[in-house]
Motif scaffolding. Structure first.
Motif, PDB file in Angstrom:
ATOM      1  N   LEU A   5       0.765  -1.187   0.091  1.00 30.92           N
ATOM      2  CA  LEU A   5       0.069   0.011  -0.115  1.00 30.92           C
ATOM      3  C   LEU A   5       1.019   1.264   0.152  1.00 30.92           C
ATOM      4  O   LEU A   5       1.970   1.355   0.636  1.00 30.92           O
ATOM      5  N   VAL A  10      -2.173   0.977  -4.642  1.00 30.06           N
ATOM      6  CA  VAL A  10      -1.486  -0.220  -4.359  1.00 30.06           C
ATOM      7  C   VAL A  10      -0.370  -0.313  -5.324  1.00 30.06           C
ATOM      8  O   VAL A  10      -0.427  -0.225  -6.541  1.00 30.06           O
ATOM      9  N   ASN A  47      -4.331   3.090  -8.911  1.00 29.29           N
ATOM     10  CA  ASN A  47      -5.013   4.105  -7.989  1.00 29.29           C
ATOM     11  C   ASN A  47      -6.578   4.096  -8.135  1.00 29.29           C
ATOM     12  O   ASN A  47      -6.785   4.389  -9.404  1.00 29.29           O
ATOM     13  N   HIS A  50     -12.536   3.840  -5.112  1.00 28.97           N
ATOM     14  CA  HIS A  50     -13.175   3.018  -4.322  1.00 28.97           C
ATOM     15  C   HIS A  50     -12.448   1.536  -4.230  1.00 28.97           C
ATOM     16  O   HIS A  50     -12.294   0.858  -4.990  1.00 28.97           O
ATOM     17  N   SER A  51     -12.291   1.403  -2.771  1.00 27.24           N
ATOM     18  CA  SER A  51     -11.435   0.134  -2.431  1.00 27.24           C
ATOM     19  C   SER A  51     -12.067  -1.150  -2.834  1.00 27.24           C
ATOM     20  O   SER A  51     -11.341  -2.158  -3.454  1.00 27.24           O
ATOM     21  N   GLU A  52     -13.280  -1.265  -3.148  1.00 27.02           N
ATOM     22  CA  GLU A  52     -14.031  -2.524  -3.487  1.00 27.02           C
ATOM     23  C   GLU A  52     -13.688  -2.704  -5.190  1.00 27.02           C
ATOM     24  O   GLU A  52     -13.654  -3.802  -5.744  1.00 27.02           O
ATOM     25  N   TYR A  54     -11.054  -2.807  -6.450  1.00 29.77           N
ATOM     26  CA  TYR A  54      -9.581  -3.370  -6.546  1.00 29.77           C
ATOM     27  C   TYR A  54      -9.663  -4.944  -6.838  1.00 29.77           C
ATOM     28  O   TYR A  54      -8.901  -5.576  -7.363  1.00 29.77           O
TER      29      TYR A  54
END
Length: 71
Positions: A5, A10, A47, A50-52, A54
């Motif tokens: 991270l 990431v 980049n 929204h994390s979901e 990924y």
């Protein structure tokens, strides 16, 4: 190390060819340059807002893990 991270994204270590292909084809992928250092040939940074999102990159994460384990 294969995945980290960093700031708003990431970082992933990939074969140089895969990294170059992602950089050329995906607007969410940028060169990984931690702390302003020089671009790292085998590393990219994804980049996403929204994390979901990924989850859509699961094959890329798996490739990173396989690549580092094979070295």
């Amino acid at each position: 190390l294969c995945i980290t991270l960093y700031q708003a994204g990431v970082g992933l270590k990939l074969p140089a060819e895969s990294a170059a292909a992602l950089l050329a084809s995906d607007e969410h992928v940028v060169p990984f340059q931690p702390m302003g250092k020089a671009r790292m040939r085998e590393w990219v940074q994804i980049n996403l807002e929204h994390s979901e999102d990924y989850r859509n990159y699961l094959p890329v994460f798996e490739e990173s893990i396989r690549y580092v384990l094979a070295r």
